[in-house]
Design a protein around this motif. Structure first.
Motif, PDB file in Angstrom:
ATOM      1  N   VAL A  72       0.859  -1.190   0.000  1.00 32.50           N
ATOM      2  CA  VAL A  72       0.000   0.000   0.000  1.00 32.50           C
ATOM      3  C   VAL A  72       0.892   1.237   0.000  1.00 32.50           C
ATOM      4  N   LEU A  73       0.783   2.037  -1.047  1.00 35.74           N
ATOM      5  CA  LEU A  73       1.554   3.275  -1.162  1.00 35.74           C
ATOM      6  C   LEU A  73       0.726   4.446  -0.636  1.00 35.74           C
ATOM      7  N   VAL A  74       1.328   5.247   0.242  1.00 34.39           N
ATOM      8  CA  VAL A  74       0.637   6.352   0.906  1.00 34.39           C
ATOM      9  C   VAL A  74       1.465   7.627   0.744  1.00 34.39           C
ATOM     10  N   LYS A  75       0.790   8.724   0.401  1.00 32.78           N
ATOM     11  CA  LYS A  75       1.470  10.021   0.322  1.00 32.78           C
ATOM     12  C   LYS A  75       0.455  11.119   0.595  1.00 32.78           C
ATOM     13  N   ASP A  76       0.895  12.121   1.359  1.00 39.16           N
ATOM     14  CA  ASP A  76       0.070  13.296   1.665  1.00 39.16           C
ATOM     15  C   ASP A  76      -1.283  12.917   2.256  1.00 39.16           C
ATOM     16  N   GLY A  77      -1.278  11.860   3.059  1.00 39.11           N
ATOM     17  CA  GLY A  77      -2.489  11.485   3.777  1.00 39.11           C
ATOM     18  C   GLY A  77      -3.461  10.621   3.010  1.00 39.11           C
ATOM     19  N   TYR A  78      -3.129  10.236   1.782  1.00 35.02           N
ATOM     20  CA  TYR A  78      -4.032   9.440   0.958  1.00 35.02           C
ATOM     21  C   TYR A  78      -3.321   8.194   0.413  1.00 35.02           C
ATOM     22  N   ILE A  79      -4.127   7.201   0.091  1.00 38.86           N
ATOM     23  CA  ILE A  79      -3.599   6.014  -0.573  1.00 38.86           C
ATOM     24  C   ILE A  79      -3.394   6.351  -2.038  1.00 38.86           C
ATOM     25  N   VAL A  80      -2.183   6.128  -2.516  1.00 38.17           N
ATOM     26  CA  VAL A  80      -1.835   6.448  -3.901  1.00 38.17           C
ATOM     27  C   VAL A  80      -2.090   5.255  -4.813  1.00 38.17           C
ATOM     28  N   GLU A  81      -1.692   4.068  -4.349  1.00 41.80           N
ATOM     29  CA  GLU A  81      -1.777   2.892  -5.219  1.00 41.80           C
ATOM     30  C   GLU A  81      -1.605   1.632  -4.389  1.00 41.80           C
ATOM     31  N   LEU A  82      -2.190   0.548  -4.867  1.00 44.50           N
ATOM     32  CA  LEU A  82      -1.919  -0.784  -4.337  1.00 44.50           C
ATOM     33  C   LEU A  82      -1.086  -1.533  -5.360  1.00 44.50           C
ATOM     34  N   LEU A  83       0.061  -2.014  -4.929  1.00 44.88           N
ATOM     35  CA  LEU A  83       0.949  -2.780  -5.808  1.00 44.88           C
ATOM     36  C   LEU A  83       0.855  -4.255  -5.460  1.00 44.88           C
ATOM     37  N   ALA A  84       0.957  -5.082  -6.483  1.00 43.91           N
ATOM     38  CA  ALA A  84       1.088  -6.513  -6.227  1.00 43.91           C
ATOM     39  C   ALA A  84       2.385  -6.742  -5.463  1.00 43.91           C
ATOM     40  N   ALA A  85       2.416  -7.802  -4.674  1.00 41.20           N
ATOM     41  CA  ALA A  85       3.584  -8.063  -3.832  1.00 41.20           C
ATOM     42  C   ALA A  85       4.862  -8.174  -4.643  1.00 41.20           C
ATOM     43  N   SER A  86       4.750  -8.562  -5.917  1.00 41.37           N
ATOM     44  CA  SER A  86       5.936  -8.751  -6.758  1.00 41.37           C
ATOM     45  C   SER A  86       6.400  -7.472  -7.446  1.00 41.37           C
ATOM     46  N   GLN A  87       5.597  -6.411  -7.404  1.00 37.56           N
ATOM     47  CA  GLN A  87       5.944  -5.184  -8.108  1.00 37.56           C
ATOM     48  C   GLN A  87       7.011  -4.383  -7.367  1.00 37.56           C
ATOM     49  N   THR A  88       7.793  -3.627  -8.142  1.00 43.03           N
ATOM     50  CA  THR A  88       8.862  -2.806  -7.581  1.00 43.03           C
ATOM     51  C   THR A  88       8.279  -1.563  -6.905  1.00 43.03           C
ATOM     52  N   ILE A  89       8.796  -1.255  -5.737  1.00 42.02           N
ATOM     53  CA  ILE A  89       8.346  -0.087  -4.988  1.00 42.02           C
ATOM     54  C   ILE A  89       9.162   1.125  -5.426  1.00 42.02           C
ATOM     55  N   PRO A  90       8.527   2.238  -5.776  1.00 38.73           N
ATOM     56  CA  PRO A  90       9.280   3.432  -6.182  1.00 38.73           C
ATOM     57  C   PRO A  90      10.303   3.828  -5.120  1.00 38.73           C
ATOM     58  N   ALA A  91      11.454   4.305  -5.569  1.00 43.05           N
ATOM     59  CA  ALA A  91      12.590   4.545  -4.674  1.00 43.05           C
ATOM     60  C   ALA A  91      12.314   5.619  -3.630  1.00 43.05           C
ATOM     61  N   HIS A  92      11.449   6.586  -3.934  1.00 38.17           N
ATOM     62  CA  HIS A  92      11.240   7.695  -3.002  1.00 38.17           C
ATOM     63  C   HIS A  92      10.274   7.343  -1.868  1.00 38.17           C
ATOM     64  N   TYR A  93       9.764   6.124  -1.849  1.00 30.33           N
ATOM     65  CA  TYR A  93       8.870   5.703  -0.762  1.00 30.33           C
ATOM     66  C   TYR A  93       9.671   5.053   0.359  1.00 30.33           C
ATOM     67  N   GLN A  94       9.465   5.523   1.559  1.00 27.01           N
ATOM     68  CA  GLN A  94      10.058   4.896   2.734  1.00 27.01           C
ATOM     69  C   GLN A  94       9.255   3.645   3.070  1.00 27.01           C
ATOM     70  N   GLN A  95       9.938   2.507   3.163  1.00 30.77           N
ATOM     71  CA  GLN A  95       9.242   1.246   3.367  1.00 30.77           C
ATOM     72  C   GLN A  95       8.973   0.988   4.856  1.00 30.77           C
ATOM     73  N   VAL A  96       7.781   0.532   5.136  1.00 26.82           N
ATOM     74  CA  VAL A  96       7.376   0.139   6.489  1.00 26.82           C
ATOM     75  C   VAL A  96       7.066  -1.350   6.434  1.00 26.82           C
TER      76      VAL A  96
END
Length: 510
Positions: A72-96
């Motif tokens: 689950v990608l989150v930015k500015d208080g909102y959900i941006v996108e749901l990625l499949a578990a196999s998809q690459t996470i954009p580099a600027h996202y801090q992973q939790v």
């Protein structure tokens, strides 16, 4: 809860009429776990990726919910996108890392009363015990400790509560508290509109019930509540008010139209099948409590679909009143651990001082043990006493509980939008912790966990017209969700505090 009471004795003629609206000597102290409000760990402007969880997906077209691995990608208080578990996470996202956890939309309790504490002394119209503790003490405690009370909701993953009626003067404070991270959002009604007043529930800052006696006064009351900031208009629709369904329609129709024209939700306190049908024809949005006295039928279902009415049962509050009047009320270990202990202790105080209670309460205590009793037992009573027992049975018989559960199933099977609420704040129905017992009662009615969770999230959001921002884990929704340790769809699942709450993009430390 609607209940008329008549016997051949004039002094009893109005004693039980107080039940039609149901469902504080020392100040309370808070339990240790509720004294410190949650704090945030990360600001909402941080781009976060929640990795490794199974996400609960609630769909508009289905009553069920299902789990699916996703990031689950989150930015500015909102959900941006749901990625499949196999998809690459954009580099600027801090992973939790939330591996092995279960990610759900924030829960909603769609029926609470923040003007009631849940103690034995919070409804003097129902339990006349002001000689033990004044009503003003109960209200003072609520004023002083409301933030801590609300924080308990959030600690259990309830990110939105719906206050179904109280003094309008409190709306401004509720709006302010809703903006604080660490407290749930509050969606609130002002005073309940009713053809009769309830003077026992008059606090220093206003009344819980507002009497309306004409279509003009009802419409004026709605316009005033809109100006005061009410999101919901709640009305009491019951023939026990002394008015027929036709008269109640005349009284409320213009007020309902006024509220809906302003984009407000209209919730109705109604319990009988005939009254529920008439209220739906008048245009209400939510049936609070559902139908409790008889099974819903095909006409009811057709009307609910036609008018897009949400069905909001409250199953446990009725039983709590029955247990109080029977002297059988008890609390679970979960409630003892997480609720405010003096609230629980208040019932011990009540039971220890029966001589200081009013006539209504003493009648309830005297005759509740005869409800559902065999005929031979009832024969010991006079005609007047049998009338009392019969009318108590109209609300508290085990058959009423069965009808409530059957109607819940019928509403679900018919594809109606079903919402979830506890009626918390009523005596014995404790704030926040009551969600666990309400969930358990739904389970006992044969409802699966997937359906219950759908009602607690998307079902409530649809009922409140908040589904554009709450109720789903999908792009564009508010980033308000919870993470659980155990699979909530397992049959033996019992709800427990989440490992983490994310509120509008904030990670909240519990």
């Amino acid at each position: 809860m609607t209940f008329a009471f008549t016997t051949t004795s004039a002094r009893y003629s109005a004693l039980l009429s107080a039940l039609c609206f149901c469902f504080g000597a020392t100040f309370f102290q808070l339990p240790a776990q509720a004294r410190e409000l949650p704090k945030t760990l990360l600001k909402p402007t941080t781009a976060l990726a929640f990795v490794g969880a199974k996400v609960l997906l609630t769909e508009q077209a289905h009553l069920n919910a299902e789990l699916q691995p996703a990031t689950v990608l989150v930015k500015d208080g909102y959900i941006v996108e749901l990625l499949a578990a196999s998809q690459t996470i954009p580099a600027h996202y801090q992973q939790v890392d939330v591996s092995g956890q279960y990610l759900l939309p924030g829960l909603i309790d769609a029926h609470v009363h923040l003007a009631q504490s849940g103690s034995a002394f919070t409804r003097p119209d129902m339990i006349e015990a002001t000689a033990i503790q004044p009503y003003t003490d109960d209200q003072q405690w609520l004023h002083d400790h409301l933030p801590e009370l609300l924080s308990t909701y959030l600690s259990l993953g309830v990110t939105t509560v719906v206050d179904m009626g109280g003094p309008a003067a409190r709306l401004r404070r509720y709006a302010s508290l809703s903006q604080q991270t660490g407290l749930p959002e509050i969606v609130a009604a002002a005073a309940l509109l009713s053809p009769t007043s309830v003077p026992q529930l008059t606090a220093a800052d206003g009344n819980t019930f507002q009497e309306v006696t004409s279509p003009k006064s009802a419409s004026e009351a709605v316009r005033q509540q809109i100006q005061q900031g009410a999101a919901i208009v709640k009305i009491v629709w019951s023939q026990e008010t002394g008015l027929s369904d036709a008269q109640l329609t005349t009284l409320y129709q213009d007020a309902i139209n006024t509220a809906k024209a302003a984009g407000k939700i209209v919730a109705v306190h109604v319990e009988s099948l005939t009254s529920a049908k008439q209220a739906m024809r008048a245009g209400v949005d939510i049936l609070v409590h559902g139908v409790v006295s008889e099974n819903i039928d095909a006409e009811f279902i057709t009307l609910a679909r036609q008018h897009q009415v949400s069905y909001l049962p409250t199953l446990t509050a009725y039983q709590h009143y029955a247990d109080i009047f029977s002297g059988k009320l008890s609390f679970t270990e979960f409630e003892h651990q997480l609720s405010h202990h003096p609230l629980i202790q208040s019932f011990t105080t009540l039971n220890a001082n029966p001589a200081k209670t009013g006539e209504l309460y003493q009648i309830f205590r005297r005759y509740m043990r005869y409800v559902d009793a065999p005929a031979a037992k009832l024969a010991e009573l006079s005609a007047d006493e049998q009338s009392i027992v019969a009318q108590l049975g109209q609300v508290f018989s085990v058959n009423i509980a069965k009808i409530q559960q059957q109607n819940l199933q019928l509403a679900l099977q018919s594809g109606l939008n079903v919402a979830f609420g506890t009626d918390a704040g009523n005596p014995g129905t404790l704030h926040a912790t009551s969600i666990r017992e309400e969930m358990r009662t739904w389970q006992q009615a044969g409802v699966s966990n997937a359906v219950i969770l759908r009602a607690m999230t998307l079902g409530n959001a649809v009922a409140l017209k908040l589904d554009h921002k709450q109720g789903r884990i999908s792009a564009g929704q508010q980033a308000t969700f919870i993470l659980l340790q155990h699979n909530p769809l397992q049959e033996n699942f019992q709800f427990s505090p989440p490992l983490m709450v994310v509120q509008r993009g904030h990670i909240v430390k519990l």
